[in-house]
Design an enzyme around this catalytic site. Structure first.
Site, short mmCIF file in Angstrom:
data_model
loop_
_atom_site.label_atom_id
_atom_site.label_comp_id
_atom_site.label_asym_id
_atom_site.label_seq_id
_atom_site.Cartn_x
_atom_site.Cartn_y
_atom_site.Cartn_z
N HIS A 193 37.27 37.39 45.45
CA HIS A 193 37.65 38.62 44.75
C HIS A 193 37.44 39.90 45.55
O HIS A 193 37.98 40.93 45.20
CB HIS A 193 36.86 38.74 43.44
CG HIS A 193 37.39 37.92 42.31
ND1 HIS A 193 37.48 36.56 42.36
CD2 HIS A 193 37.88 38.28 41.09
CE1 HIS A 193 37.99 36.11 41.22
NE2 HIS A 193 38.24 37.14 40.44
N ARG A 228 34.09 38.65 32.76
CA ARG A 228 33.03 39.47 33.38
C ARG A 228 32.00 39.91 32.34
O ARG A 228 32.31 40.60 31.38
CB ARG A 228 33.63 40.66 34.14
CG ARG A 228 34.35 41.66 33.29
CD ARG A 228 35.12 42.66 34.16
NE ARG A 228 36.31 42.02 34.71
CZ ARG A 228 37.49 42.62 34.86
NH1 ARG A 228 37.64 43.89 34.51
NH2 ARG A 228 38.53 41.99 35.36
#
Ligand code: MIC
Ligand code: SF4
Length: 764
Positions: A102, A652
């Site tokens: 990421h 998240r």
């Protein structure tokens, strides 16, 4: 045990041991339920902590499962591992891997971008690598590929169960796995040797008839299903595909479909094991696992009775005829706004979408397989032969180093580069806003098309005025050639620069490489032989990493006089709550990342500009992160109000830890997305749902809010909320919650981690 189990692939012994459990566990479930089983129920049975006693009533019971694996990506692993470290354990109890994908920003192309990422993220990569080495975790270096492609190629296997700290973990359902996206705190439980606890999911069946052909691909199946089920239609359910059409889809195509089940809120999605799964396992050098799966194939699909009369056994059945399916595009701003390509001309006109496409992007974890790039390259080859070049810049992200090496060897990259494409690093890149886009100013309205899975505002380039549409890789390449959103390339020819017209033909490409995969440069780093000798360093003045302080335990009192920090209007995804892009820099530093809290939210009390709120003390308008901090400093506890499907999107847990860190005590919403609701509960925040969704309207900006009767908090018991309005009147409203006794413990202790820590301390 961890060290020996964590290699670059799943060892056949692990699979064999699991398959040995199947016959008895499946029979136990059949008896207890008194009916035939869906495939997903068989997988759950085989992973139940105790098949005899585990909860089995769908949508009601909570149940304990023992997943085979845990996977984490670099943006979520930091917080998960910071939490794991506080448990004081010597190593993880279940095979676990970390994947660096990421944090690589796309700018000029693979080589340069990767090099830059290694420099800028050195501290974080070193941290992840040393924690992995210490605790028996396998580490995949930056450049190895996107977590879900790597997991599919190396670790996924039919009938297995895994959890991953990323919402697209269900990608592995393409190979018949129950693979569930979770927040870091859930992963910490499993890594610490505790079971994975979740509510028994409902099961939605999707029966596929006919077969894929022409321009239509696996992507179009899930885009269509998203249109039918909408972004919240899969909540609390496993989506199980079956029927004759399933066999017309390659394993990686099936993974695409399961991957995007995240976009409809599904717990996960799954396909039965078939010959194409076996072919994929063999092609990725896992013949032994294919052989084992062949031996238990009756358990790796639903029972015959279920296939014959699905309506009796699924909570809902959706029928799709693949012969009639057209290529689709979804968007802008939401993945469930779907239209066939043939209707885009009208839609663009009616809605006033900018018709010139400013960028076209192929890749992401959902569509970056060998077959995907093969079909994209096929369109490119046709274009080259006809003298066409892209009219829109085209970016390609291979899903893994193995895919990259193989498509390079087989000439696909050359085909794409020949029409003007740029190849990016094997990473998430623009899909998560890691895109240094130089051509467009913030606020400029423009259209992009991608083969990604999410298209929320600001997601790819931080620009709220970018309209993002999603289609298959071949659709994206065709649109890059026409350069226009309103050009139906399936039915209309493309004009060349010298005035000729060319009809693009439906692409075809091999599903698997005839010469086998080229593994490329392996990025796997095994854990240290003796983890105790490895030091993990977190510098006290680091801007990127911060050791965690436990959240305070509940003081036993009702929550009285809370302020309303914000009331989200409409979509409020985790990208609105805690955006990614540049903020990925602070994923390991709770104080720093909390400065983005709610910065994309459309707040009912300050609608002029997203991310603002009103300070009730003086009526001034402030950015919400600043306001939350000001309230925290003034010891003013607060509540946030959400609309439908609050917390949609990613896993998240920062979107739950940040409000907790800023003294948010509760979120009251019309409804929640699954992962986010759990994340809130894990961090000790009350996640309450309006019993009457219209009560959302009653909440006003200057209310003080009391949440009362908390000493009697119990599963299924509503919670009373008092809204004291500025005019002196009070509304009493009722809210519900999904807390089990265990979740109530988390609230009392201050967080799930506090509970785990004290239990671990008790064990020593
Ligand atoms: C995403 O696609 O939104 C992400 C970035 O992969 C997230 C995880 C994260 O925010 O780190 C997800 O899907 O869970
Ligand atoms: Fe990465 Fe995008 Fe997949 Fe999330 S959806 S894992 S950001 S490629």
């Amino acid at each position: 045990m961890a060290e020996s189990n964590v290699g670059p692939t799943t060892p056949p012994e692990l699979v064999e041991a699991l398959y040995a459990r199947y016959p008895e566990a499946v029979e136990t479930f059949r008896k207890r339920l008194g009916r035939p089983l869906t495939f997903s129920e068989k997988v759950l049975a085989a992973h139940a902590a105790d098949p005899q006693t585990v909860g089995i009533t769908r949508a009601e019971d909570y149940a304990d499962y023992r997943p085979d694996r845990v996977a984490m990506q670099d943006a979520t692993a930091q917080m998960a591992l910071l939490q794991f470290m506080t448990a004081g354990l010597p190593s993880v109890a279940v095979p676990t891997t970390v994947h660096c994908d990421h944090l690589i920003q796309a700018h000029t192309g693979a080589a340069h971008d990767l090099k830059r990422a290694l420099d800028t993220n050195e501290e974080v990569y070193d941290f992840l690598k040393s924690v992995s080495a210490k605790y028996g975790i396998g580490f995949w270096r930056p450049g190895s590929g996107i977590i879900h492609q790597v997991v599919l190629e190396q670790y996924a296997f039919p009938g297995g169960m895994m959890i991953g700290t990323d919402s697209h973990t269900p990608n592995a359902g393409g190979l018949g796995m129950v693979a569930i996206g979770v927040g870091g705190a859930d992963a910490v439980d499993v890594m610490a040797g505790w079971p994975f606890n979740t509510r028994v999911p409902k099961v939605i069946g999707v029966r596929l008839n006919g077969k894929l052909s022409g321009w239509t691909s696996a992507k179009d199946i899930i885009l269509k299903v998203a249109g039918i089920l909408t972004v919240k239609g899969g909540t609390g359910a496993i989506v199980e595909y079956f029927g004759p059409g399933a066999a017309s889809i390659s394993a990686t195509g099936k993974a695409t479909i399961c991957n995007m089940g995240a976009e409809i809120g599904a717990t996960c999605s799954i396909f039965p094991y078939d010959e194409r799964s076996a072919a994929y396992l063999k092609s990725t050098r896992r013949d032994d696992i294919a052989d084992l799966a062949n031996g238990v194939s009756e358990h790796l699909r639903c029972d015959e009775e279920v296939e014959a009369e699905p309506e009796r056994f699924f909570d809902r059945v959706i029928d799709l005829d693949l012969d009639e399916l057209e290529p689709h595009l979804v968007g802008p701003h939401t993945p469930d706004l779907d239209r066939p390509i043939s209707e885009m001309k009208k839609a663009a006109k009616d809605e006033g979408y900018p018709v010139e496409i400013s960028y076209a992007l192929v890749g992401s974890c959902t569509n970056s397989s060998y077959e995907d790039i093969g079909r994209a390259a096929n369109v490119a080859r046709q274009a080259k032969a006809a003298g066409l070049k892209v009219r829109t810049p085209l970016l390609i992200t291979p899903g893994s180093e193995q895919v990259r090496a193989t498509i390079k060897r087989d000439g696909y990259l050359k085909d794409l580069e020949a029409i003007g494409a740029t190849v990016l690093a094997n990473a998430c890149g623009p899909c998560i806003g890691q895109w240094r886009r130089d051509d467009m100013q913030l606020g400029m309205r423009n259209t992009i098309v991608s083969s990604f899975n999410r298209n929320f505002p600001r997601r790819n380039d931080g620009n709220p005025a970018t309209l993002s549409f999603i289609g298959s890789p071949e659709t994206v390449v065709a649109m890059a050639l026409t350069g226009r959103l309103d050009h139906d390339f399936v039915h209309e020819p493309v004009e060349t620069d010298d005035g000729r017209t060319v009809m693009l033909e439906a692409p075809s490409a091999a599903e698997l490489p005839a010469k086998g995969f080229d593994p490329g440069k392996s990025g796997f780093v095994p854990p240290a032989a003796d983890g105790a000798k490895v030091d993990v360093v977190v510098k006290p003045d680091s801007e990127r990493l911060e050791l965690l302080e436990p959240f305070p335990a509940w003081d036993g009192k009702d929550l009285i006089g809370l302020r309303v920090l914000m009331k989200a209007v409409g979509k409020c995804t985790t990208d609105h709550i805690s955006p990614a892009g540049p903020w990925l820099t602070y994923r390991g530093h709770l104080s720093n990342i909390s400065q983005n809290l709610f910065s994309g939210v459309n707040n009912a009390f300050a609608l002029d500009s997203a991310g603002n709120g009103v300070d009730v003390r003086d009526g001034s308008t402030k950015p919400l992160p600043e306001l939350a901090k000001a309230y925290k400093d003034a010891r003013i506890a607060w509540v946030a109000i959400g609309d439908e499907n609050y917390g949609e999107g990613s896993s998240r847990e920062h979107a739950a830890m940040e409000p907790r860190f800023m003294d948010g005590r509760a979120v009251i919403a019309r409804s929640f997305a699954r992962i986010h609701e759990t994340n809130l509960k894990k961090q000790g925040i009350l996640a309450l749902t309006f019993s009457n969704p219209d009560d959302y309207e009653r909440v006003q900006g200057e209310d003080t809010v009391d949440i009362v009767g908390l000493a009697e908090l119990a599963p299924g018991r509503p919670v009373k909320v008092l809204l004291h309005h500025k005019d002196g009147s009070t509304d009493e409203i009722s809210t519900t919650h999904t807390m089990s006794p265990e979740h109530i413990e988390w609230f009392r202790a201050g967080s799930a981690l506090n509970v785990l820590r004290s239990e671990e301390a008790g064990r020593v």
